[in-house]
Write an enzyme that holds these catalytic residues in place. Structure first.
Site, PDB file in Angstrom:
ATOM      1  N   ALA A   1       0.984  -0.989   0.279  1.00  6.95           N
ATOM      2  CA  ALA A   1       0.095   0.013   0.106  1.00  6.95           C
ATOM      3  C   ALA A   1       0.966   1.285   0.032  1.00  6.95           C
ATOM      4  O   ALA A   1       1.272   2.067   0.898  1.00  6.95           O
ATOM      5  CB  ALA A   1      -0.981  -0.062   1.375  1.00  6.95           C
TER       6      ALA A   1
ATOM      7  N   GLU B   1      -2.143   6.852  -2.993  1.00  3.35           N
ATOM      8  CA  GLU B   1      -2.645   7.684  -2.040  1.00  3.35           C
ATOM      9  C   GLU B   1      -3.853   8.754  -3.508  1.00  3.35           C
ATOM     10  O   GLU B   1      -3.092   8.830  -4.697  1.00  3.35           O
ATOM     11  CB  GLU B   1      -2.375   8.846  -1.208  1.00  3.35           C
ATOM     12  CG  GLU B   1      -2.032   7.791   0.165  1.00  3.35           C
ATOM     13  CD  GLU B   1      -0.786   8.632   0.768  1.00  3.35           C
ATOM     14  OE1 GLU B   1      -1.372  10.369   0.865  1.00  3.35           O
ATOM     15  OE2 GLU B   1      -0.317   8.031   1.442  1.00  3.35           O
TER      16      GLU B   1
ATOM     17  N   SER C   1       1.843   9.342  -8.850  1.00  2.43           N
ATOM     18  CA  SER C   1       3.755   8.932  -9.488  1.00  2.43           C
ATOM     19  C   SER C   1       4.539   9.521  -8.391  1.00  2.43           C
ATOM     20  O   SER C   1       5.584   9.739  -8.290  1.00  2.43           O
ATOM     21  CB  SER C   1       3.457  10.099 -10.868  1.00  2.43           C
ATOM     22  OG  SER C   1       3.218   9.523 -11.349  1.00  2.43           O
TER      23      SER C   1
ATOM     24  N   ASP D   1      11.369  -1.377  -8.042  1.00  2.00           N
ATOM     25  CA  ASP D   1      11.994  -2.695  -8.660  1.00  2.00           C
ATOM     26  C   ASP D   1      11.472  -4.274  -9.269  1.00  2.00           C
ATOM     27  O   ASP D   1      11.733  -4.280 -10.664  1.00  2.00           O
ATOM     28  CB  ASP D   1      13.314  -2.410  -8.415  1.00  2.00           C
ATOM     29  CG  ASP D   1      14.552  -1.177  -8.365  1.00  2.00           C
ATOM     30  OD1 ASP D   1      13.919  -0.489  -8.649  1.00  2.00           O
ATOM     31  OD2 ASP D   1      15.115  -1.290  -7.406  1.00  2.00           O
TER      32      ASP D   1
ATOM     33  N   GLN E   1       0.160 -12.253 -46.661  1.00  2.00           N
ATOM     34  CA  GLN E   1       1.335 -11.995 -46.028  1.00  2.00           C
ATOM     35  C   GLN E   1       1.471 -10.842 -45.071  1.00  2.00           C
ATOM     36  O   GLN E   1       1.796 -10.369 -44.328  1.00  2.00           O
ATOM     37  CB  GLN E   1       2.618 -10.727 -47.415  1.00  2.00           C
ATOM     38  CG  GLN E   1       4.072 -10.560 -46.813  1.00  2.00           C
ATOM     39  CD  GLN E   1       3.833  -9.639 -48.176  1.00  2.00           C
ATOM     40  OE1 GLN E   1       3.578  -9.075 -49.281  1.00  2.00           O
ATOM     41  NE2 GLN E   1       6.010  -9.937 -48.873  1.00  2.00           N
TER      42      GLN E   1
ATOM     43  N   GLU F   1       2.294   0.343 -10.899  1.00  2.00           N
ATOM     44  CA  GLU F   1       3.269  -0.609 -10.994  1.00  2.00           C
ATOM     45  C   GLU F   1       4.387   0.944 -11.695  1.00  2.00           C
ATOM     46  O   GLU F   1       6.006   0.727 -11.668  1.00  2.00           O
ATOM     47  CB  GLU F   1       4.025  -1.805 -11.409  1.00  2.00           C
ATOM     48  CG  GLU F   1       3.711  -2.751 -10.896  1.00  2.00           C
ATOM     49  CD  GLU F   1       4.195  -3.360  -9.724  1.00  2.00           C
ATOM     50  OE1 GLU F   1       5.033  -3.356  -9.529  1.00  2.00           O
ATOM     51  OE2 GLU F   1       2.748  -3.778  -8.914  1.00  2.00           O
ATOM     52  N   GLY F   2       4.200   2.134 -11.658  1.00  2.00           N
ATOM     53  CA  GLY F   2       4.894   3.781 -12.185  1.00  2.00           C
ATOM     54  C   GLY F   2       4.312   3.441 -13.935  1.00  2.00           C
ATOM     55  O   GLY F   2       4.228   2.810 -14.448  1.00  2.00           O
TER      56      GLY F   2
HETATM   57  N1  COS Z   1      15.917   1.579  -4.874  1.00  2.47           N
HETATM   58  C1  COS Z   1      16.240   2.323  -3.840  1.00  2.47           C
HETATM   59  N2  COS Z   1      16.587   2.743  -3.603  1.00  2.47           N
HETATM   60  C2  COS Z   1      16.079   4.459  -4.404  1.00  2.47           C
HETATM   61  C3  COS Z   1      15.454   3.602  -5.555  1.00  2.47           C
HETATM   62  C4  COS Z   1      15.819   1.746  -5.874  1.00  2.47           C
HETATM   63  N3  COS Z   1      15.506   1.868  -7.338  1.00  2.47           N
HETATM   64  N4  COS Z   1      15.318   4.471  -6.289  1.00  2.47           N
HETATM   65  C5  COS Z   1      15.424   5.868  -5.076  1.00  2.47           C
HETATM   66  N5  COS Z   1      15.854   5.518  -4.014  1.00  2.47           N
HETATM   67  C6  COS Z   1      16.236   6.705  -3.143  1.00  2.47           C
HETATM   68  C7  COS Z   1      16.814   7.467  -3.382  1.00  2.47           C
HETATM   69  O1  COS Z   1      18.532   7.051  -3.961  1.00  2.47           O
HETATM   70  C8  COS Z   1      16.770   8.398  -2.312  1.00  2.47           C
HETATM   71  O2  COS Z   1      17.953   8.305  -1.478  1.00  2.47           O
HETATM   72  P1  COS Z   1      18.565   9.009  -0.388  1.00  2.47           P
HETATM   73  O3  COS Z   1      18.143   9.588  -0.427  1.00  2.47           O
HETATM   74  O4  COS Z   1      19.580   8.505   1.086  1.00  2.47           O
HETATM   75  O5  COS Z   1      19.509   9.916  -2.046  1.00  2.47           O
HETATM   76  C9  COS Z   1      15.492   8.162  -2.011  1.00  2.47           C
HETATM   77  O6  COS Z   1      15.236   7.225  -2.101  1.00  2.47           O
HETATM   78  C10 COS Z   1      14.897   9.390  -2.965  1.00  2.47           C
HETATM   79  O7  COS Z   1      14.732   8.952  -4.079  1.00  2.47           O
HETATM   80  P2  COS Z   1      14.534  10.063  -5.723  1.00  2.47           P
HETATM   81  O8  COS Z   1      15.609  11.435  -5.309  1.00  2.47           O
HETATM   82  O9  COS Z   1      15.068   9.882  -6.694  1.00  2.47           O
HETATM   83  O10 COS Z   1      12.962  10.245  -5.421  1.00  2.47           O
HETATM   84  P3  COS Z   1      11.973  11.163  -5.580  1.00  2.47           P
HETATM   85  O11 COS Z   1      10.845  11.327  -4.644  1.00  2.47           O
HETATM   86  O12 COS Z   1      12.514  12.644  -7.011  1.00  2.47           O
HETATM   87  O13 COS Z   1      10.726  10.255  -6.855  1.00  2.47           O
HETATM   88  C11 COS Z   1      10.556   8.417  -8.438  1.00  2.47           C
HETATM   89  C12 COS Z   1      11.317   8.873  -7.312  1.00  2.47           C
HETATM   90  C13 COS Z   1      10.159   9.061  -9.724  1.00  2.47           C
HETATM   91  C14 COS Z   1      11.310   7.327 -10.179  1.00  2.47           C
HETATM   92  C15 COS Z   1       9.549   7.738  -7.783  1.00  2.47           C
HETATM   93  O14 COS Z   1       8.567   8.865  -6.963  1.00  2.47           O
HETATM   94  C16 COS Z   1       8.780   6.549  -9.041  1.00  2.47           C
HETATM   95  O15 COS Z   1       9.059   5.223  -9.049  1.00  2.47           O
HETATM   96  N6  COS Z   1       7.157   7.230  -8.925  1.00  2.47           N
HETATM   97  C17 COS Z   1       6.309   6.156  -8.662  1.00  2.47           C
HETATM   98  C18 COS Z   1       5.923   5.067  -8.276  1.00  2.47           C
HETATM   99  C19 COS Z   1       5.066   3.906  -8.511  1.00  2.47           C
HETATM  100  O16 COS Z   1       5.679   3.554  -8.981  1.00  2.47           O
HETATM  101  N7  COS Z   1       3.713   4.317  -7.631  1.00  2.47           N
HETATM  102  C20 COS Z   1       3.410   3.430  -8.254  1.00  2.47           C
HETATM  103  C21 COS Z   1       2.884   2.655  -7.176  1.00  2.47           C
HETATM  104  S1  COS Z   1       1.311   1.042  -7.295  1.00  2.47           S
HETATM  105  S2  COS Z   1       2.421  -0.823  -7.014  1.00  2.47           S
END
Ligand code: COS
Length: 383
Positions: free
Chosen positions: A124, A127, A132, A241, A280, A364-365
């Site tokens: 979860a 929100e 995003s 990931d 084709q 999932e993003g």
């Molecule tokens: N694995 C581990 N840590 C990660 C990471 C990853 N894949 N991606 C980012 N982090 C860490 C960063 O290293 C950073 O840590 P520090 O502050 O210690 O350096 C912290 O998380 C914040 O990262 P970042 O500054 O990149 O965050 P942002 O707010 O800019 O967000 C995105 C990055 C846009 C990539 C993220 O918000 C995202 O994935 N959004 C989509 C969300 C999503 O997929 N929602 C659907 C879920 S439904 S299942």
């Protein structure tokens, strides 16, 4: 270089394929109609040991890694996308959030029950005003003695109504945001103040329930805090990931099903005196879909291998999700075209696959977010 699957992985694929053919595909239309995956089917997945596929043996799982999970996801999706997504909420992002973010003690305590399916998880994060940009979440967890009090609402939670233990991300320090301000918690479904709200009426994947979860002064003890205070955002991202990679495997399974149905149909349907597979125009569509499936498969299993070898795979997971979901859209679209008018009829399975596929470019993003993740990494580390 060795691209062959281990004997264990091949046996897993065969077992899941047999199960899908015998138990999942025959129920697919009913699941779609009733908007519900039968409990017995979820129990059968547990009996097959599938919830613990990616959980290491020391925590009670089968130790088949992300590769094993992708195999299971791919094969189940061939029978029904909603069943695979429900399975994934437990076995992928639910359980994996504990594996990637839990302390050693928590992994030993919780993962064996996730592996047997006795405890079903869910994830979860999203929100209403934080999709995003999850760091903009407003759910809070406030320390109260040895407990935490959680307040807020999460939306779009897959299988949230079936979960026993939900991984919930909450703000614990407003001043820090994504970098240390979010903490993960495991919230038991029986907690006072926890409630499951409305289920979404969706375009596709209608059998998988997607619900809101509300937390009204939910009090949980500190032992339910997952990992360190402030480490929640990293946990959420590292879990995603894996979730994005597993979604690539879903796309692969759905794409294979669509191509297989379209090929069979093209061999049977006659136009201008011969099966349309001998025209084709149709052959080019089949060729393009088969080529894209090969690319999807290569991305999914190479990235799963990276994960299992503990090689960083954030960029590759985003690439897999991006490519696989967009290729899937093209493949189901071609399948509808090959079926012609029948492809538009709900009497044939292609129409459902077409609807099931669309959301993969969103959840999932979104794919826009995947491009952001990939570009940031390319800029930071080069190609
Ligand atoms: N694995 C581990 N840590 C990660 C990471 C990853 N894949 N991606 C980012 N982090 C860490 C960063 O290293 C950073 O840590 P520090 O502050 O210690 O350096 C912290 O998380 C914040 O990262 P970042 O500054 O990149 O965050 P942002 O707010 O800019 O967000 C995105 C990055 C846009 C990539 C993220 O918000 C995202 O994935 N959004 C989509 C969300 C999503 O997929 N929602 C659907 C879920 S439904 S299942």
């Amino acid at each position: 270089m060795d691209f062959t699957f281990s004997e264990e992985h091949q046996m897993l694929r065969q077992a899941v394929r047999d199960f899908t053919d015998g138990a999942v595909r025959p129920l697919s239309a009913q699941i779609e109609r009733e908007h519900h995956v039968p409990r017995e089917l979820l129990d059968q997945l547990a009996e097959l040991g599938l919830y613990g596929v990616a959980i290491p043996e020391e925590y009670g799982g089968a130790g088949m890694g992300e590769t094993g999970l992708c195999i299971a996801m791919e094969e189940i999706t061939r029978g029904d996308f909603s069943v695979a997504v429900t399975y994934g909420a437990h076995a992928s992002i639910g359980a994996m959030s504990v594996l990637v973010g839990g302390t050693e003690e928590q992994k030993r305590k919780w993962l064996p029950s996730y592996a047997t399916g006795e405890v079903k998880g869910a994830y979860a994060l999203s929100e209403a005003d934080a999709g995003s940009d999850p760091a903009a979440m407003s759910t809070t967890a406030v320390k109260d003695g040895g407990d935490w009090i959680i307040n807020g609402e999460k939306i779009w939670i897959t299988a949230g109504n079936l979960a026993d233990l939900v991984t919930v991300y909450a703000i614990t320090d407003k001043t820090k945001g994504a970098s240390g301000g979010v903490t993960a918690f495991l919230v038991p479904a029986e907690s006072k103040g926890y409630s499951v709200g409305k289920a979404e009426e969706k375009m596709g994947q209608r059998g998988s329930s997607t619900v809101t979860l509300a937390f009204d002064d939910v009090r949980i003890s500190d032992e339910y805090r997952l990992g360190e205070v402030g480490a929640g955002f990293k946990n959420a991202m590292a879990t995603l990931d894996r979730g994005r990679l597993a979604l690539g495997a879903n796309c692969l399974g759905c794409a294979k099903e669509a191509l297989s149905l379209a090929t069979n149909y093209a061999n049977e349907r006659v136009a201008f005196g011969k099966p349309i597979s001998r025209h084709q125009a149709i052959q080019w569509m089949l060729a393009d879909s088969a080529t894209e499936i090969y690319a999807m498969e290569s991305l999914v299993y190479r990235t799963a291998w990276m994960c299992d070898e503990h090689v960083p795979f954030t960029r590759e997971s985003a690439m897999t999700k991006l490519f696989a979901s967009e290729a899937l859209d093209r493949i189901v679209d071609r399948a509808v075209q090959i079926y012609g008018g029948m492809g538009y009829s709900a009497e044939y399975p292609i129409e459902k696959l077409y609807r099931d596929a669309r959301v993969t470019r969103i959840y999932e993003g979104t794919n826009e977010i995947q491009r952001m993740v990939i570009a940031r990494d390319v800029i930071a580390r080069g190609i």
